[in-house]
Each structure stands twice: as structure tokens, then as C-alpha cells.
Design an enzyme around this catalytic site. Structure first.
Site, PDB file in Angstrom:
ATOM      1  N   TRP A   1      16.238 -39.637 -19.353  1.00  0.00           N
ATOM      2  CA  TRP A   1      17.183 -40.506 -18.650  1.00  0.00           C
ATOM      3  C   TRP A   1      17.785 -41.533 -19.602  1.00  0.00           C
ATOM      4  O   TRP A   1      18.959 -41.887 -19.485  1.00  0.00           O
ATOM      5  CB  TRP A   1      16.476 -41.224 -17.500  1.00  0.00           C
ATOM      6  CG  TRP A   1      17.379 -42.127 -16.706  1.00  0.00           C
ATOM      7  CD1 TRP A   1      18.110 -41.793 -15.607  1.00  0.00           C
ATOM      8  CD2 TRP A   1      17.654 -43.510 -16.957  1.00  0.00           C
ATOM      9  NE1 TRP A   1      18.828 -42.882 -15.160  1.00  0.00           N
ATOM     10  CE2 TRP A   1      18.566 -43.946 -15.972  1.00  0.00           C
ATOM     11  CE3 TRP A   1      17.221 -44.426 -17.913  1.00  0.00           C
ATOM     12  CZ2 TRP A   1      19.041 -45.256 -15.921  1.00  0.00           C
ATOM     13  CZ3 TRP A   1      17.694 -45.726 -17.873  1.00  0.00           C
ATOM     14  CH2 TRP A   1      18.599 -46.131 -16.878  1.00  0.00           C
ATOM     15  N   HIS A   2      16.979 -41.992 -20.557  1.00  0.00           N
ATOM     16  CA  HIS A   2      17.452 -43.039 -21.465  1.00  0.00           C
ATOM     17  C   HIS A   2      18.402 -42.525 -22.539  1.00  0.00           C
ATOM     18  O   HIS A   2      19.154 -43.315 -23.115  1.00  0.00           O
ATOM     19  CB  HIS A   2      16.262 -43.737 -22.122  1.00  0.00           C
ATOM     20  CG  HIS A   2      15.554 -44.688 -21.217  1.00  0.00           C
ATOM     21  ND1 HIS A   2      14.578 -44.294 -20.337  1.00  0.00           N
ATOM     22  CD2 HIS A   2      15.698 -46.033 -21.044  1.00  0.00           C
ATOM     23  CE1 HIS A   2      14.142 -45.340 -19.667  1.00  0.00           C
ATOM     24  NE2 HIS A   2      14.806 -46.403 -20.063  1.00  0.00           N
ATOM     25  N   GLY A   3      18.370 -41.247 -22.825  1.00  0.00           N
ATOM     26  CA  GLY A   3      19.299 -40.769 -23.838  1.00  0.00           C
ATOM     27  C   GLY A   3      19.039 -39.337 -24.253  1.00  0.00           C
ATOM     28  O   GLY A   3      17.951 -38.791 -24.061  1.00  0.00           O
TER      29      GLY A   3
ATOM     30  N   PHE B   1      23.647 -46.331 -21.568  1.00  0.00           N
ATOM     31  CA  PHE B   1      22.945 -45.504 -20.596  1.00  0.00           C
ATOM     32  C   PHE B   1      23.760 -45.337 -19.322  1.00  0.00           C
ATOM     33  O   PHE B   1      23.384 -44.565 -18.474  1.00  0.00           O
ATOM     34  CB  PHE B   1      21.572 -46.099 -20.269  1.00  0.00           C
ATOM     35  CG  PHE B   1      20.716 -46.280 -21.500  1.00  0.00           C
ATOM     36  CD1 PHE B   1      20.624 -45.258 -22.425  1.00  0.00           C
ATOM     37  CD2 PHE B   1      20.038 -47.455 -21.731  1.00  0.00           C
ATOM     38  CE1 PHE B   1      19.860 -45.403 -23.562  1.00  0.00           C
ATOM     39  CE2 PHE B   1      19.275 -47.610 -22.861  1.00  0.00           C
ATOM     40  CZ  PHE B   1      19.173 -46.581 -23.784  1.00  0.00           C
TER      41      PHE B   1
END
Length: 475
Positions: free
Chosen positions: A321-323, A475
Site C-alpha cells: 500500500w505504501h509503494g 501515496f
């Protein structure tokens, strides 16, 4: 448009506040429409080409909500519309955020597939999860379907939490979209919270970023041991004040318009375990994964193998989700292993003193932030070598001493306010006691003056044009 920018503070926000509280005072429908227009303008300011994507997300999830509701009225299962909603929302997220990364990873195995150059839309991870929570909440019967596409659009695009959270579940604000009640107490509380968050961002996070960015822009082989540790500590504090400061500003802005978002941080660096850390850090994200992934998979009420699977999936997706980078995958799986250890090695909690567990937790968090901040796993490995004094450079140098001396006050303040010490001290001074007069009115005045001073100093730094990065913008 950043909250900590002159154009937001002196142009956008005053106009929106005036329009909402003066021009459309007492007219809820017009207020909502005005906030929706302002939010779409706010998003378009960053990159107008992605405004159609935002509109598509609103229209698409509005349709999915109606589809789910129609199935419920007919007594039919909602699996089909829910599956379509999950597929479409995550599909868009995959294309914009993970397609290039996936193709590059496949090419690393020997293929030569074309990799498109796709620009990441601002805040896509945040508003995608918010929109999806609406459909899932309707399907679960937690909220009623939203029949106004404009009101749903306001929920998905509302500018205070649009680009950096907190991730506001629809069930949290469903009743406030039309039924909220503004008050002077909420407005003044929102202003106070906004100023506190602005101070965190500008006076602490931005100053710490100068050191952290300098260190992580340097080859690990050229870092002294002292400089590597200083960079890791500064980044650990920077990301906390950067993100919690933005969350404070978002929560404060929400209150100015009558919305009440849930807290997103609760002194995470005071945690005595990794489990406790994630109950205090980015609470809205960990709650989202708990409610919509972990619990539907069975949570911890399953056999050990399935529980380990559930934890693995949650932390794999938390990292992703963060990258779109293997560093984020490693970061997420690192927490998976630590949480697994804490869960299935009870002797650790029983026999290790709380003070030592706090130190070990903070050390683990700091080391994992190094992985999070690194551009590659190779860089993270080299950075760890530098921290251990194995990178080839000297253990200490004049540059590290210079940065430490120049930023000593900021570091001390950052460490102090990262722990609950300030809150406990303030509560002790504020609470009346029989052996002394009630000083609470005086403390109220001092608190207001302190916030005013923080706001003025923050604005002075912004007008001066000081370094003003924002970590979670990507994000």
C-alpha cells in the site's frame, strides 16, 4: 496544494471558510455542494489531468452502492457487486501504482516487456480505500446507501483528508454529511489542532528532513557510523511529525466544518511492543486492514497456520500500500515477522522488562524505517553496514558533529513531544488541587498564546521559503 503552503493558508482556506460559514451559512445542501467544488479544485490544483480519475471514482462507487442496495432489496446476494467494486477500485490502483513495478520485476527475470511511464495520481491510495469502504459498509449493513452522488462525492474528495488521510471510513461520517452541527467550540478546537499540526510539520519535520535527506542522498560507503545513525534517528522523527502533523491539520480542518474524524496517532514511539506500536501508528490504515481484510479472513480465531497466513497477507498488502518497491514489501514483511514473534513467543513479554522492550521496539522501528526510506534493498543493506561501522568510512566525523550541534534543540523537542511526557506534564499543571488556587484560566491563556506563537513562527518559516517536503504526498 500542501496545507503547509502559502497558497493554502492565505488564499484557499480563507475563501473556503468564508464561503462555508458566511455565504452559505445554514444552507446544508449548498454548503455540501460548495465543499465538493472546493475539494475538486483543491485536487485539480496538484494535477488537473487526474481530476477525471477522481470523478470516475465517485461515479463508479456511487453506482456500486446502488447496485448493492438493489440486491439487498430483492433479497439477492451482494457478492457480485462487491466483487466488481473491489476489482474496479483495486484495478485502477494497480494500473496507476503497481503496473510499471510489476512489469519491471518480470523483466528482471529475463523478459523485455515494454514498461509504460505512468504518473502516480496524488493520494490515490487514500481515496481508493475510502471509496471502497463505502461500498463494503453498505454491503455489510453498517450504513444506508447514499442516494446523492454529490454527497458521496464530498465524502470521497473532501480536501482535509484527500491526499494524506486519515483514511476516513464512510460509517464514521455518514450521519455528518447532512446532519452535522457546527459550533464555535468545534471551530476553535479545530483551529488549535490545525496550528499544532502545522507546528509539527514546519518547525520539527521540515528541520529534521534537512539532515535525513542529506544522509539518505549519500552513498552508504561514504557515511560514517555516527552520520548513519543520526540520519536514521532524524528520519524516524521526521516521518512521525510529518505524517502526524498532517493528520492533526486534517482533523482540525474537519472540525472547522463540523466533521469529526477519528484519531490517527497516539504516541507510537512510547509503545513497548510492535503490536502496540501498530495500534498507535497510522491507526486509520491498520483499522482498515483489520476490518476489511484481517477479520473477513478469520482474524486470529482460526488455526495457527491460517492465522499466520492472515498476518502475512495483511502485512504484505500493508507494505505494498505504501509503494511499488521491494523495500516496502520487505518493510511490511519485517513487521509480519516481528508480530509473529511477539504472538507466539509469550516468554518475551513475560520475562523481558517493559523498559527494555520499549528500547528494543524503538530500535526495530528505526531499522525498518531505514528500509522504508531506502531506494533499494541494496542501499538499505549498505546503510545497515554503515550503522554497524562496517561501511568502510570512519566511525565519526565533523559533519555528524556539526549537524548534531546545529539541530540539538530540534532533536530534543522532537524526542520530548514524541512521548506522552508533555501531555502528562500539562495535565498535572492544569488539574486543580486543594493545596493551590485554580490556575486553569491562566493555563488556557498561555496555551492559546503558545499556539499563536507556533502559528506565527511556522508562517514566518514558510514565507521565508524554508525546506518543505512531504513524505506521504506520493501515496
Amino acid at each position: 496544494m500542501l496545507f503547509s503552503s502559502n497558497v493554502f493558508l492565505f488564499r484557499f482556506l480563507p475563501v473556503v471558510l468564508a464561503g462555508y460559514h458566511i455565504l452559505f451559512r445554514g444552507m446544508r445542501r449548498q454548503q455540501n455542494l460548495f465543499l465538493l467544488a472546493a475539494s475538486l479544485f483543491f485536487y485539480a490544483w496538484g494535477e488537473w489531468r487526474f481530476l477525471p480519475l477522481m470523478v470516475l471514482s465517485i461515479a463508479m462507487n456511487y453506482g456500486f452502492g446502488l447496485w448493492v442496495h438493489r440486491c439487498q432489496l430483492r433479497g439477492e446476494p451482494t457478492k457480485q457487486p462487491v466483487t466488481a467494486a473491489v476489482g474496479c477500485n483495486l484495478g485502477l490502483l494497480f494500473v496507476f501504482k503497481y503496473l510499471a513495478f510489476t512489469l519491471e520485476s518480470i523483466n528482471a527475470l529475463g523478459l523485455s516487456l515494454p514498461v509504460p511511464q505512468i504518473v502516480l495520481p496524488i493520494g490515490i491510495s487514500f481515496f481508493t480505500f475510502q471509496a471502497l469502504s463505502y461500498v463494503l459498509d453498505v454491503a455489510a449493513g453498517r450504513v444506508a446507501v447514499q442516494r446523492s452522488v454529490l454527497d458521496l462525492g464530498l465524502y470521497i474528495s473532501f480536501f482535509p483528508q484527500l491526499i494524506a488521510g486519515p483514511i476516513v471510513k464512510y460509517s464514521t461520517v455518514a450521519l455528518e454529511i447532512r446532519g452535522r452541527k457546527e459550533s464555535w467550540a468545534d471551530f476553535s478546537s479545530g483551529c488549535s489542532r490545525f496550528l499544532a499540526g502545522l507546528g509539527k510539520k514546519v518547525l520539527l519535520a521540515n528541520q529534521l528532513a534537512v539532515v535525513a535527506d542529506r544522509v539518505f542522498a549519500t552513498s552508504p560507503a561514504q557515511l560514517s557510523q555516527a552520520m548513519a545513525w543520526l540520519g536514521a534517528i532524524c528520519y524516524t522523527l521526521q516521518i512521525y511529525y510529518d505524517f502526524s502533523g498532517y493528520s492533526d491539520m486534517a482533523i482540525g480542518l474537519g472540525r472547522m466544518f463540523g466533521f469529526h474524524f477519528l484519531e490517527n496517532f497516539d504516541h507510537p514511539y512510547a509503545a513497548v511492543s510492535v503490536t502496540q506500536f501498530w495500534r498507535r501508528w497510522h491507526i486509520s490504515l491498520s483499522t482498515w486492514f483489520r476490518d476489511y481484510l484481517y477479520i473477513p479472513l478469520g482474524g486470529n480465531r482460526v488455526e495457527v497456520k491460517k492465522h499466520i497466513r492472515n498476518l502475512f497477507l495483511v502485512w504484505l498488502f500493508t507494505g505494498l500500500w505504501h509503494g511499488a518497491n521491494w523495500t516496502f514489501v520487505a518493510w511490511g514483511l519485517g513487521y509480519f515477522l516481528l508480530l509473529l514473534f511477539e504472538k507466539y513467543v509469550p516468554a518475551y513479554k513475560e520475562k523481558v522488562p517493559a523498559a527494555l522492550r520499549w528500547v528494543l521496539t524503538l530500535l526495530c522501528v528505526t531499522l525498518l524505517w531505514v528500509v522504508f526510506r531506502s531506494d533499494s534493498l541494496g542501499y538499505a543493506g549498505g546503510f545497515f553496514k554503515a550503522m554497524l561501522g562496517l561501511g568502510g568510512a570512519i566511525r565519526s566525523d565533523g559533519l555528524a558533529r556539526f549537524y548534531l550541534r546545529e539541530n540539538a534543540l530540534v532533536l530534543l523537542l522532537a524526542l520530548f513531544f514524541a512521548l506522552p511526557l508533555a501531555g502528562k506534564l500539562g495535565k498535572a499543571l492544569y488539574t486543580p488541587r486543594p493545596d493551590r488556587p485554580d490556575l486553569s484560566p491562566l493555563w488556557d491563556i498561555l496555551y492559546a498564546l503558545g499556539l499563536l506563537g507556533i502559528g506565527m513562527l511556522s508562517v514566518a518559516c514558510l514565507v521565508k521559503g524554508t525546506y518543505n517536503p512531504f513524505i506521504y504526498f506520493r501515496f
